[in-house]
Every structure is written in structure tokens, then in C-alpha cells.
Design a protein around this motif. Structure first.
Motif, mmCIF file in Angstrom:
data_model
loop_
_atom_site.group_PDB
_atom_site.id
_atom_site.type_symbol
_atom_site.label_atom_id
_atom_site.label_comp_id
_atom_site.label_asym_id
_atom_site.label_seq_id
_atom_site.Cartn_x
_atom_site.Cartn_y
_atom_site.Cartn_z
ATOM 1 N N ALA A 85 0.829 -1.207 0.000
ATOM 2 C CA ALA A 85 0.000 0.000 0.000
ATOM 3 C C ALA A 85 0.860 1.253 0.000
ATOM 4 C CB ALA A 85 -0.924 -0.004 1.220
ATOM 5 N N VAL A 86 1.949 1.242 0.810
ATOM 6 C CA VAL A 86 2.818 2.418 0.852
ATOM 7 C C VAL A 86 3.481 2.624 -0.507
ATOM 8 C CG1 VAL A 86 4.883 3.365 1.903
ATOM 9 C CG2 VAL A 86 3.216 2.227 3.319
ATOM 10 N N LEU A 87 3.902 1.520 -1.128
ATOM 11 C CA LEU A 87 4.536 1.624 -2.440
ATOM 12 C C LEU A 87 3.552 2.184 -3.458
ATOM 13 C CD1 LEU A 87 7.195 1.000 -3.858
ATOM 14 C CD2 LEU A 87 6.301 -1.240 -4.415
ATOM 15 N N PHE A 88 2.290 1.716 -3.376
ATOM 16 C CA PHE A 88 1.269 2.209 -4.299
ATOM 17 C C PHE A 88 1.039 3.699 -4.090
ATOM 18 C CE2 PHE A 88 -2.875 2.887 -6.093
ATOM 19 C CZ PHE A 88 -2.866 2.100 -7.208
ATOM 20 N N ALA A 89 1.007 4.116 -2.799
ATOM 21 C CA ALA A 89 0.786 5.535 -2.514
ATOM 22 C C ALA A 89 1.927 6.377 -3.067
ATOM 23 C CB ALA A 89 0.645 5.744 -1.012
ATOM 24 N N LYS A 135 -6.113 -0.560 12.662
ATOM 25 C CA LYS A 135 -6.961 -1.711 12.962
ATOM 26 C C LYS A 135 -6.140 -2.975 13.151
ATOM 27 C CE LYS A 135 -11.034 -2.733 11.723
ATOM 28 N NZ LYS A 135 -12.159 -3.174 10.906
ATOM 29 N N GLY A 136 -4.931 -2.943 12.637
ATOM 30 C CA GLY A 136 -4.031 -4.058 12.880
ATOM 31 C C GLY A 136 -4.325 -5.242 11.999
ATOM 32 N N ALA A 137 -3.802 -6.373 12.407
ATOM 33 C CA ALA A 137 -3.850 -7.562 11.568
ATOM 34 C C ALA A 137 -5.283 -8.022 11.340
ATOM 35 C CB ALA A 137 -3.045 -8.689 12.195
ATOM 36 N N SER A 138 -6.216 -7.653 12.239
ATOM 37 C CA SER A 138 -7.580 -8.139 12.078
ATOM 38 C C SER A 138 -8.222 -7.542 10.833
ATOM 39 C CB SER A 138 -8.412 -7.781 13.308
ATOM 40 O OG SER A 138 -8.476 -6.374 13.445
ATOM 41 N N ALA A 139 -7.679 -6.385 10.365
ATOM 42 C CA ALA A 139 -8.229 -5.799 9.159
ATOM 43 C C ALA A 139 -7.980 -6.699 7.954
ATOM 44 C CB ALA A 139 -7.606 -4.424 8.913
ATOM 45 N N PHE A 140 -6.984 -7.538 8.050
ATOM 46 C CA PHE A 140 -6.626 -8.390 6.924
ATOM 47 C C PHE A 140 -7.023 -9.835 7.179
ATOM 48 C CE2 PHE A 140 -3.375 -5.016 6.858
ATOM 49 C CZ PHE A 140 -3.766 -4.436 5.687
ATOM 50 N N SER A 141 -8.052 -10.035 7.986
ATOM 51 C CA SER A 141 -8.423 -11.412 8.286
ATOM 52 C C SER A 141 -8.874 -12.099 7.006
ATOM 53 C CB SER A 141 -9.552 -11.434 9.307
ATOM 54 O OG SER A 141 -10.703 -10.897 8.719
ATOM 55 N N MET A 142 -8.516 -13.348 6.880
ATOM 56 C CA MET A 142 -8.819 -14.071 5.659
ATOM 57 C C MET A 142 -9.452 -15.400 6.014
ATOM 58 S SD MET A 142 -5.408 -13.521 3.513
ATOM 59 C CE MET A 142 -5.847 -14.876 2.473
ATOM 60 N N ALA A 143 -10.231 -15.903 5.055
ATOM 61 C CA ALA A 143 -10.753 -17.247 5.226
ATOM 62 C C ALA A 143 -9.584 -18.221 5.222
ATOM 63 C CB ALA A 143 -11.714 -17.570 4.091
ATOM 64 N N ARG A 144 -9.775 -19.317 5.892
ATOM 65 C CA ARG A 144 -8.717 -20.334 5.859
ATOM 66 C C ARG A 144 -8.520 -20.781 4.426
ATOM 67 N NH1 ARG A 144 -4.874 -20.702 8.643
ATOM 68 N NH2 ARG A 144 -5.296 -18.521 8.860
ATOM 69 N N VAL A 197 -4.472 8.226 4.592
ATOM 70 C CA VAL A 197 -5.449 8.013 5.669
ATOM 71 C C VAL A 197 -5.957 6.580 5.627
ATOM 72 C CG1 VAL A 197 -7.792 8.626 6.408
ATOM 73 C CG2 VAL A 197 -6.125 10.401 5.928
ATOM 74 N N GLU A 198 -6.206 6.103 4.395
ATOM 75 C CA GLU A 198 -6.683 4.732 4.236
ATOM 76 C C GLU A 198 -5.682 3.738 4.820
ATOM 77 O OE1 GLU A 198 -8.424 2.235 0.456
ATOM 78 O OE2 GLU A 198 -7.599 4.241 0.197
ATOM 79 N N ILE A 199 -4.409 3.937 4.469
ATOM 80 C CA ILE A 199 -3.365 3.046 4.973
ATOM 81 C C ILE A 199 -3.291 3.126 6.493
ATOM 82 C CG2 ILE A 199 -0.885 2.626 5.008
ATOM 83 C CD1 ILE A 199 -0.827 3.679 2.149
ATOM 84 N N ALA A 200 -3.340 4.358 7.027
ATOM 85 C CA ALA A 200 -3.229 4.533 8.473
ATOM 86 C C ALA A 200 -4.376 3.840 9.185
ATOM 87 C CB ALA A 200 -3.211 6.024 8.806
ATOM 88 N N TYR A 201 -5.580 3.897 8.566
ATOM 89 C CA TYR A 201 -6.737 3.229 9.160
ATOM 90 C C TYR A 201 -6.496 1.730 9.283
ATOM 91 C CZ TYR A 201 -11.416 1.222 9.340
ATOM 92 O OH TYR A 201 -12.517 0.486 9.676
#
Lengths: 102, 170
Positions: free
Chosen positions: A14-18, B111-120, B103-107
Motif C-alpha cells: 500500500a505504501v509503495l502504491f501511494a 486496525k491491525g492484523a484483524s483488518a486483513f483477516s482471511m478465510a482459511r 489516511v486509508e493506509i493509516a486506518y
């Protein structure tokens, strides 16, 4: 799963994309804008490969490969356009190249 | 532990190269920095066991596309361009867009790793027999044969197009 977690790769991507977006919007030279596009394509490829590694499938690799093919075609045509534009107008400033007719 | 170390090393290469690419005034310096960034990305591919893409990244990007870039930079005369302003007039719109992305990245980081939760992952879909290149070839020529052919047509169009544009008279 050993190695850095998926989130690290995604944040880096994401940082690279930004950075690519910033270069694309801020710079004036067409050549630098092109390089920023390559940066963005690489950021997307990075996240493709990260997901692929996470899911233990190689489909993401195939998609990244296609992105690279399209990037190569785009670079060839785009650089030919740059050379032609420079021959006709002797400038590569995007603010001055603003009409398709000359 | 070793992996994390390598990740930080390559990430530093990638981000440092990218920042220099965007900020350098001289186009040749930008291109060299971009090469450093692309090599860092290649290292990250290797870290994720994508050996085939690692090789393609080095051969295609660093060996092909960037050499093309340097050729064009030397073909066009950028001396007077280097003296002008680096950034264009719509800088405030650009700043707005970049801030939105930031801002999107910072959000997501907050939120941490839970923002990237994935199905097994379903099951290991591809058997681990054979190397990475073999697996890619298998998937490429079975599932993605049509896109592969379309990509070859696209490359042909690009070749013909750039020749037509570069030549004065056919």
C-alpha cells in the motif's frame, strides 16, 4: 506459517502504491510519470504474490505474470509515444502537452 | 527471525528506491533508483518462494523495461527540463489524493492484523510436487490458456504499434 505475516506485505504494498500515486500526480516529466506507473504495478504484483503465498496457490503468480506482460507492452508503446511527442514538440512537460492535435 | 531481517532489508530497498524515484530531479537518477526498488521487489518475491517471478522480474523489468527507459531518457534531451519546476500546477489536488490514500493506509494499520483477516485456505490445492516454475506452467497452460493467448496477441499489437509509431514512413 513461517516468515513475515501477510499484513506486513500488504502495508508495504500500500505504501509503495501511494508513492506511485504521489509521483504520478506530482511530477511534470512524462518519463517520471511512467516510472511511477511501474511503481504502482509492482505494488499490485507484490500483494498478488503475498496473497498467493498465504493461500498456498500459484494463481496469484500467474496474475502477476500477466501484469508484467501488460507492463512490458505498455512500456514499449508508451516510450514510443514519448519519443514521438518529443520529436514533434521538443518538450516532455505534461502541462504543455495538453492537446492531441498540434 | 531471518525472514523478518530479510523482509526489512528488501522493504528498505523498495521504499528508499521508490522515494528517490519520485523525488529526484534528474531522470537518469530516477531510473537508477527505480532499478534498486525493482530489485528489492524481486527479493521479496524470493522471500515468498516465487522463484519464477523473481527471475522474470530481474530479466524483464531490470533487464528489459529499465534499459528501454534509459535509452529513451538519453534519446530525448532533458537538459532544459531539469532546470524547470519539478512539480506541476495541480499539486493541491495531488496532495488531497495522496492524503486520502495515506489516511486509508493509516486506518488499516491502526486496525491491525484483524483488518486483513482471511478465510482459511481451502486445502493445499496444488500438490507440492515439482518446483514453483512447474506449478505455474501447470496452472498457466490448463486454467489460463485463453488469457495467455490473448497476452501474446497483445504483445504482437504492442510490437507492431511501436514500430508504426517510430517509423516515419512505412
Amino acid at each position: 506459517m513461517s516468515g513475515p505475516p501477510l499484513a506486513w506485505y500488504l502495508i508495504l504494498s500500500a505504501v509503495l502504491f501511494a508513492l506511485g500515486v504521489a509521483g504520478f500526480l506530482f511530477r511534470k516529466s512524462i518519463i517520471t510519470i511512467f516510472m511511477s506507473i511501474e511503481l504502482m504495478l509492482n505494488a499490485v504484483n507484490l500483494s498478488f504474490v503475498a496473497f498467493s503465498y498465504q493461500l498456498k496457490q500459484v494463481n496469484g503468480h500467474v496474475f502477476a505474470f500477466f501484469v508484467m506482460v501488460v507492463a512490458a507492452a505498455e512500456a514499449a508503446v508508451g516510450l514510443a509515444i514519448i519519443v514521438t511527442v518529443f520529436k514533434n514538440r521538443e518538450t516532455l512537460n505534461v502541462d504543455e502537452v495538453d492537446s492531441m492535435k498540434y | 527471525m531471518m525472514d523478518a531481517l530479510f523482509f526489512y532489508l528488501f522493504a528498505t530497498l523498495v521504499l528508499g528506491g521508490a522515494i528517490l524515484t519520485v523525488t529526484r530531479r534528474n531522470a537518469v537518477h530516477s531510473a537508477i533508483s527505480l532499478i534498486v526498488s525493482l530489485i528489492g521487489v524481486a527479493g521479496l518475491y524470493l522471500l515468498q518462494q516465487a522463484e519464477f517471478l523473481f527471475a522474470v522480474q530481474i530479466v524483464l523489468y531490470v533487464g528489459g523495461i529499465m534499459v528501454l527507459f534509459l535509452f529513451v531518457i538519453m534519446l530525448v534531451n532533458l537538459d532544459q527540463a531539469a532546470k524547470q519546476r519539478r512539480f506541476n500546477r495541480q499539486w493541491w489536488i495531488a496532495l488531497l489524493c495522496v492524503t486520502a490514500v495515506g489516511v486509508e493506509i493509516a486506518y488499516f494499520v491502526r486496525k491491525g492484523a484483524s483488518a486483513f483477516s482471511m478465510a482459511r485456505p481451502p486445502v493445499a490445492a496444488v500438490a507440492n510436487a515439482g518446483g514453483n516454475t512447474e506449478q505455474i506452467a501447470d496452472v498457466l497452460f490448463r486454467q489460463y490458456l485463453l488469457p495467455f493467448e490473448i497476452a501474446s496477441v497483445l504483445l504482437l499489437v504492442a510490437v507492431v504499434g511501436s514500430v508504426v509509431m517510430a517509423k516515419k514512413r512505412i
